[in-house]
Every structure is written in structure tokens, then in C-alpha cells.
Design a protein around this motif. Structure first.
Motif, mmCIF file in Angstrom:
data_model
loop_
_atom_site.group_PDB
_atom_site.id
_atom_site.type_symbol
_atom_site.label_atom_id
_atom_site.label_comp_id
_atom_site.label_asym_id
_atom_site.label_seq_id
_atom_site.Cartn_x
_atom_site.Cartn_y
_atom_site.Cartn_z
ATOM 1 N N LYS A 150 51.346 -1.088 47.003
ATOM 2 C CA LYS A 150 49.803 -0.471 47.057
ATOM 3 C C LYS A 150 50.215 0.894 45.856
ATOM 4 O O LYS A 150 48.895 0.964 44.826
ATOM 5 N N ASP A 175 49.981 -7.685 48.629
ATOM 6 C CA ASP A 175 49.290 -6.949 49.441
ATOM 7 C C ASP A 175 47.859 -8.650 50.626
ATOM 8 O O ASP A 175 47.221 -8.844 49.550
ATOM 9 N N SER A 176 48.124 -8.846 51.403
ATOM 10 C CA SER A 176 47.811 -9.407 51.613
ATOM 11 C C SER A 176 45.750 -9.902 51.732
ATOM 12 O O SER A 176 45.456 -10.811 51.231
ATOM 13 N N GLU A 177 45.275 -8.401 52.181
ATOM 14 C CA GLU A 177 43.667 -8.378 51.416
ATOM 15 C C GLU A 177 43.590 -9.039 49.647
ATOM 16 O O GLU A 177 42.732 -9.797 49.800
ATOM 17 N N ASN A 241 45.495 3.786 55.050
ATOM 18 C CA ASN A 241 45.752 2.427 54.275
ATOM 19 C C ASN A 241 44.981 1.458 52.840
ATOM 20 O O ASN A 241 45.271 1.190 52.383
ATOM 21 N N LYS A 242 43.623 1.072 54.245
ATOM 22 C CA LYS A 242 42.576 0.919 53.536
ATOM 23 C C LYS A 242 42.289 1.349 52.864
ATOM 24 O O LYS A 242 41.760 0.874 51.667
ATOM 25 N N GLU A 245 43.976 0.437 49.665
ATOM 26 C CA GLU A 245 43.501 -0.651 49.072
ATOM 27 C C GLU A 245 42.222 -0.662 48.512
ATOM 28 O O GLU A 245 42.471 -1.295 47.864
#
Ligand code: NAD
Ligand code: MG
Length: 410
Positions: A150, A175-177, A241-242, A245
């Protein structure tokens, strides 16, 4: 992102895994092994694999891959790429009989491999800004790229998207999201009104600020739902991390920061959601396991049986959604700020964070210094709105030394 589904047409699909010895790299090797069982029409071949340390793990990957790569011409072993020159040279001297053509040494060997005409897909699973050049090389060569790294989007999102448009590279989120959002977006024809990223909340979801200021390395590394490499595990504890993202989503889906939200979902079953104009909200759900998004990035638009664990529907689900607390997790504010202004901000935030996480992992700074240090470096950089890649890389170096200077770290 691909505008319309295109299926890789070749029968043999040569896959290059950059960062093969890490958490995502290992999961990708499992996916390739599984695909060779569940997809008899294609031969999913591990063409090459890179590592920065752990040469033994790389050799094991190569020899194990030969057992499930039975259809490869002459059983050619996968190429071994050592991004660290010393490691590669030490490997060659201790393995004098290995054919030199099957070994690559140094970061440039990853770039060459990513652009090799034989390669169909590249899984970009190197951690941090170190993955930028090889990921960009794959995009420049018009490959399908499964993007786990990312940080590439955070540092250089607009540069990546411009290049992908020119070369028709297919950028598919790992990335899972972002994989969840990509999957949900196929349920609507319009651009979504909102995308809602879910966050587990990490190990400190219920901790107060004082408790977090005294957090130990061990507690920060104990993630409640995911097993990941150390850097992203610390990023999850700070919720940086968020933040990364949010920035990744801003560039990957070309949506303004105002269309992005974060909610906390401690069970990590709902991987993210998309809200459409009519108020309908679609969610993608599966147990927390990275094999599913990795496999989908490789097989898109097709879905095949995956080796991920299945839902246990015999238990109560108890799915919770909580408002994200930006006061206890100020990294989130930085993520939204950077997603809003773009320009040089992503490269600076990413570099400061990588450096601070490294210092925390080395026991040199406190947990709460990470985000405070990042905020200070970001606030003190000379913002530019439309920087070329060379300027982003310059600022990456500046932000690292500035972070160390401010935190008085050695
Ligand atoms: P990891 O630390 O487990 O593995 C990192 C890999 O990168 C290893 O193969 C290592 O050898 C290689 N590497 C390290 N430094 C390098 C360098 N300087 N040059 C070249 N190669 C280098 O990390 P991970 O958890 O697998 O994460 C990889 C990427 O995927 C990160 O960008 C992370 O944010 C992203 N990601 C990870 C997960 C997860 O579940 N682990 C989920 C979503 C996204
Ligand atoms: Mg994620």
C-alpha cells in the motif's frame, strides 16, 4: 483499477512474487499451490520470488514450488531474486553449482524481473517504500499487479495511476479492505456515494491514552485478529494502517477524501462496505485470511475455490460496528488530511511513519511518539501540490532524517 474485466488468456500463468518470504508472500505461495489443484485449465507457475533476508526460506520456496509446478517446461525452477546484494553474493558463493541465470542480485534484478516479457502477473508484497520501484516497474510494463504494498499508493498514487492508464496495467487490490471495496463496487453502475473502510481497532482498541503511552513492544505486536509482518502490525496498533488505507483508497478508487469513512469492526469479518446513491450498502465478508483477496487479484474476474477457512455459522456472529475514535487514534486525522491535500504529503507521512515504526521496534522511542513524530514532520514540510517522482523520493529521505532529528533518535 481495470475498467472492464479482462482474463489473462494464457494457459500457463507466470507469477512473480516480490517479497515472497513475508506474510503476504507466504500466503501467495499457498494460493498458487491451491490454484494448481482447483484450476485444471491453467498452470499457475511461480516464475520468480524475491527476498531481502532469509535465503533459506527462498530456497525452500523454490524446491517446494517444483512439486506443484509439474507442467512447467523442463521443470525450470523459479528464479531467486535477492534484493539485498550481500545476501545474494553470499548465496552464490555457498551454492557454486546453481545456474547463474536463475539468480538475480540487487534491487535492479527485481525491476528487470517485473518487466520480463514472460511474467504475466506480479504480486507486490514487499513492505514499505522499498517496494515502490519494483511495483512501478511492473506497472510500466503493463502487467497485472496484485497490490499488497500500500505504501506505493501512499507515496505516489497519482504517478502510479497515470502510468497504469498509459500502459493498461491492471492494478488489483490485495489489501483486504480495498479488495472488499473493489468487489462491492461491482454491485453498482454509478460511482459509490461513500466507501466505508473497516478497522479491527488493533490491540489497543479499548485502551486509554495513558495506557497507550506506556504500551510495550510485545503488547503492540499482539494483534487480535490478523497475523502480519511487524511493520503493519505496529501500524495497526497506532491505526496508522487505516490512515494509509484511506490514502490508498483515495488514489486507487479516485474518490475524494470526503467520500471515505472508517468504522471499527473488531471481528474483522466485514472487510469493508460501499454505499450507493440509493442508500444501499454492500459489504464483503469472509473470515480474516489474506488468501482470498490475493487469489481474487490473480483470478479476477473469475472466482475459484479458495483455501481460506470457511465461515463457522454454528456460532453466534456477534458482529459489531463502532465509531472510530480519532482522539485516541490521531493517526486517522493525519490519513484524512493527507488524502485531502495529496501532493507531497503522502510521501512525507509514509517515510516519517516507516522511520518511527523502525525506531519503536528497536526500542528507541515510546509507542505514542510514532504518531506525534509523524504529525510534526508532516506539519513542517514544504508542501507541493504536483510533485514529480524524483521530488517525492527526495522528501522521503528528508522526512526520515527529520523524524530522527525531532525524536532525537540515533
Ligand atoms: P513482511 O514483513 O511479513 O514481509 C515483507 C517482505 O518484504 C519480505 O519478503 C522481505 O524479505 C521483503 N523486504 C523487506 N525489506 C525489503 C527491502 N528493503 N527490499 C526488498 N524487499 C524487502 O510484511 P507483510 O506483512 O507481508 O506486508 C507486506 C506488504 O503487504 C506491506 O506493504 C503491508 O502493508 C501489506 N499488507 C499486508 C497484509 C498482511 O496481512 N500481512 C495485509 C494487507 C496489506
Ligand atoms: Mg488492510
Amino acid at each position: 483499477m481495470p475498467d472492464s474485466p479482462s482474463e489473462m488468456s494464457k494457459t500457463v500463468r507466470n507469477v512473480l512474487v516480490l517479497g515472497s518470504t513475508g506474510s503476504i508472500g507466504t500466503a501467495t505461495i499457498n494460493v498458487l499451490r491451491n490454484l494448481n489443484q482447483v484450476d485444471p485449465e491453467h498452470h499457475w507457475r511461480l516464475w520468480g520470488a524475491s527476498a531481502h533476508s532469509k535465503s533459506d526460506a527462498l530456497i525452500s520456496i523454490q524446491s517446494e514450488a517444483l512439486t506443484w509446478n509439474p507442467h512447467c517446461a523442463n521443470k525450470t525452477p523459479c528464479r531467486l531474486l535477492f534484493s539485498d546484494k550481500d545476501l545474494g553474493n553470499a548465496f552464490l558463493s555457498s551454492h557454486p553449482h546453481i545456474p547463474k541465470a536463475t539468480v538475480g542480485i540487487g534491487p535492479e534484478s527485481l525491476i528487470e524481473a517485473a518487466q520480463n516479457p514472460e511474467v504475466d502477473a506480479v504480486v507486490a508484497a514487499i513492505v514499505g517504500r522499498a517496494g515502490l520501484e519494483s511495483t512501478l516497474a511492473a506497472i510500466e510494463a503493463g502487467k497485472r499487479v496484485g497490490l499488497a504494498n500500500k505504501e506505493t499508493m501512499v507515496v505516489a498514487g497519482p504517478v502510479v495511476q497515470k502510468m497504469a492508464k498509459t500502459t493498461n496495467a491492471e492494478l488489483l487490490p490485495v489489501d483486504s479492505e480495498h479488495s472488499a471495496i473493489f468487489q462491492c463496487m461491482q454491485g453498482g453502475t454509478n460511482r459509490p456515494k461513500k466507501i466505508i473502510l473497516t478497522a479491527s481497532g488493533g490491540p489497543f482498541r479499548t485502551w486509554n491514552k495513558k495506557e497507550m503511552s506506556e504500551a510495550t513492544l510485545e503488547s503492540a505486536l499482539s494483534h487480535p485478529t490478523w497475523e502480519m509482518g511487524p511493520k503493519i502490525t505496529i501500524d495497526s496498533a497506532t491505526m496508522m494502517n487505516k490512515a494509509l488505507e484511506v490514502i490508498e483508497a483515495r488514489w486507487l478508487f479516485d474518490l475524494p477524501a470526503e467520500s471515505i469513512e472508517v468504522v471499527v469492526h473488531p471481528q474483522s469479518i466485514i472487510h469493508s462496505m460501499v454505499e450507493f446513491e440509493d442508500g444501499s450498502v454492500l459489504a464483503q465478508m469472509s473470515p480474516p485470511d489474506m488468501q482470498l483477496p490475493i487469489q481474487y487479484a490473480l483470478t479476477y474476474p473469475n472466482r475459484l475455490p479458495c483455501d481460506s477457512p470457511a465461515f463457522d455459522r454454528s456460532q453466534n456472529w456477534g458482529l459489531e460496528l463502532e465509531v472510530a475514535d480519532r482522539e485516541r487514534f490521531p493517526a486517522l486525522n493525519l490519513g484524512f488530511e493527507v488524502a485531502k491535500v495529496g501532493g507531497t504529503a503522502g510521501a512525507v507521512l509514509n517515510a516519517a511513519n516507516e522511520e518511527a515504526v523502525g525506531l519503536f521496534l528497536d526500542g528507541q522511542i515510546r509507542f505514542t511518539d510514532i504518531v506525534e513524530g509523524c504529525r510534526d514532520v508532516l506539519a513542517n514540510h514544504h508542501f507541493e501540490s504536483n510533485p514529480p517522482l524524483s521530488r517525492l523520493l527526495e522528501l522521503d529521505r528528508w522526512a526520515r532524517s527529520e523524524l530522527r532529528r525531532r525524536l532525537k533518535a540515533s
